[in-house]
Design an enzyme around this catalytic site. Structure first.
Site, PDB file in Angstrom:
ATOM      1  CG  ASP A  47     -18.996 -13.508  18.412  1.00 33.71           C
ATOM      2  OD1 ASP A  47     -17.860 -13.108  18.735  1.00 33.71           O
ATOM      3  OD2 ASP A  47     -19.483 -13.340  17.286  1.00 33.71           O
ATOM      4  CB  CYS A  74      -2.898  -2.303   7.038  1.00 34.06           C
ATOM      5  SG  CYS A  74      -4.553  -2.476   6.346  1.00 34.06           S
ATOM      6  CB  CYS A  78     -12.660  -9.633  18.604  1.00 31.54           C
ATOM      7  SG  CYS A  78     -13.562  -8.575  19.769  1.00 31.54           S
ATOM      8  CD  GLN A  84     -16.751 -11.480  13.228  1.00 30.77           C
ATOM      9  OE1 GLN A  84     -15.804 -10.724  12.997  1.00 30.77           O
ATOM     10  NE2 GLN A  84     -16.944 -12.037  14.405  1.00 30.77           N
ATOM     11  CB  CYS A 112      -0.917   0.005   1.223  1.00 34.06           C
ATOM     12  SG  CYS A 112      -1.946   1.482   1.342  1.00 34.06           S
TER      13      CYS A 112
END
Length: 443
Positions: free
Chosen positions: A369, A83, A395, A274, A74
């Site tokens: 979850d 990221c 998560c 998700q 990127c």
């Protein structure tokens, strides 16, 4: 911090990564965090402050590089805060996440007898939901469209995001130009992209209504981005208040949905989903394989969301209870089950403390979850109920380890565990753990 320290340069040998993917180095008794550095690298850094007894640094130069270092694909990588692991080869990213989760569980004394192979998929163009900031600068009379910079509130312009789907409507350079042509260029604050399986929805958040002329310009722009053979485009407007989004283009649009376990799950614009469709489908299948729901079993799905797990469970069991905190989400679950003709009961309950689940029937299995904060509020209820099987999807590795420690102390054993790389190119990781109550020994 003294001004002289602010300019102090050091050469450090990096030997580890933090849970957030930053390099860790040690010199004497001091610990240094080096964003962008990898284990095995020798880095020249400048000190950038000290917080919680750890020196924060800024990477200036790599004297020695790791064989696992790659050139980020990127062009916005150095500025965008999204990221943060693009400089690490993908296989090494997955290995780092596996080690990170195992380390967190080990710190809490949680033993894992069997680690399943990580669930992975295409590491690029996977993200089906994202929100970009839009800011108008009066000084330069231009708009900025992009993500926030690392450790900053500043919005950095991006042209394309390589983790979003490939689609002409996700050309942010073109959107900058288009927004600058509007009279209301200063009232658009965000663009949210939702890539469902049947359409791509873009939601423009606005501070006040647009003029008919601006709406006409946006409709014309959207029509030019709607290419045959690609996901059809939907353009929505949403005010900053709680009013629902309004469809701007086209005149009519079919409801969004995504496929899970051969079910088309309805997806509202505001629903949590998700972000990685391929990994999510594999994750749901693994949950079903591990939990092995029986047709006559009572199964709780806590923190059920819009039914990502509970709808597939309801294909296999006649007594699935999908539990959520907000009544609006419960209503959505009930409507989803009705549309799919599934025997699911949607229930509103407080999942933050004792008593919220007291009136529910005894479960033979529970699927959890929870959000990042974990499921501490329901641990005592599950323990008191002596639930035979618990499948925990998390998560956040730290809160997962904390909750597993509580269950282990109450007589539960981990049977299987595995990670799912829901967020390639980032330090984030999803984990699934199956627990069973220990069998009592006789004699």
């Amino acid at each position: 911090m003294k001004p002289a320290d602010k300019q102090r340069r050091l050469t450090l040998s990096v030997d580890n990564l933090t849970s957030e993917g930053e390099g860790v180095a040690r010199l004497g008794r001091d610990v240094y965090f080096v964003p962008g550095a990898l284990p095995g690298e020798e880095a020249e850094v400048v000190l950038d402050g000290r917080r919680r007894k750890v020196w924060q640094t800024r990477l200036l130069n790599l004297i020695k590089t790791s064989p696992e270092r790659v050139t980020p694909d990127c062009p916005h990588y150095q500025r965008c805060g999204g990221c943060d692991l693009q400089h690490l080869a993908y296989d090494a990213q997955v290995a780092f996440k596996q080690e990170r989760v195992a380390r967190e569980l080990s710190r809490q004394g949680v033993e894992v007898p069997e680690w399943s192979a990580p669930i992975v998929a295409e590491p690029w163009h996977y993200r089906r939901k994202a929100r970009l900031g839009v800011r108008y600068s009066k000084d330069s009379r231009e708009n900025f469209v992009g993500f926030r910079e690392a450790s900053s509130a500043h919005i950095s312009n991006i042209d394309r995001c390589l983790v979003l789907p490939e689609h002409p409507a996700l050309d942010w350079a073109a959107w900058r130009e288009q927004i600058n042509r509007l009279d209301a260029r200063a009232v658009i604050t965000q663009i949210e992209a939702i890539a469902a399986d049947n359409a791509l929805a873009l939601v423009l958040r606005i501070l006040k209504p647009l003029s008919p002329g601006d709406e006409k310009k946006l409709c014309s722009f959207a029509a030019g981005l709607n290419i045959d053979g690609l996901l059809p485009l939907q353009l929505w407007l949403k005010s900053e208040r709680d009013a629902p989004a309004q469809l701007l283009w086209p005149e009519q649009a079919e409801p969004l949905h995504h496929q899970v376990d051969d079910l088309a799950l309805r997806l509202e614009l505001s629903d949590f989903v998700q972000v990685n469709g391929a990994v999510n489908r594999a994750m749901v299948q693994q949950a079903l394989d591990w939990l092995q729901p029986g047709a006559d079993e009572v199964i709780w799905d806590l923190f059920a969301g819009h039914g990502n797990f509970s709808m597939p469970l309801a294909k296999r069991s006649q007594q699935v209870l999908a539990v959520e905190v907000e009544q609006s989400m419960v209503d959505s679950l009930a409507a989803q089950a009705s549309n799919l003709a599934l025997p699911l009961q949607a229930i509103q309950a407080d999942l933050s403390g004792a008593g919220g689940l007291a009136d529910l029937p005894e479960p033979q299995a529970v699927l959890l979850d929870p959000p990042r904060a974990g499921a501490a509020g329901v641990m005592n209820e599950l323990i008191a109920r002596r639930v035979p099987r618990i499948l925990y999807v998390s998560c956040d590795a730290a809160t997962l380890a904390r909750d597993l420690n509580v269950l282990a102390a109450a007589g539960y054993q981990v049977r299987q565990a595995g990670i799912m790389d829901m967020f390639p190119q980032t330090h984030h990781v999803e984990t699934m753990v199956l627990l069973e109550r220990k069998a009592k020994r006789h004699g």
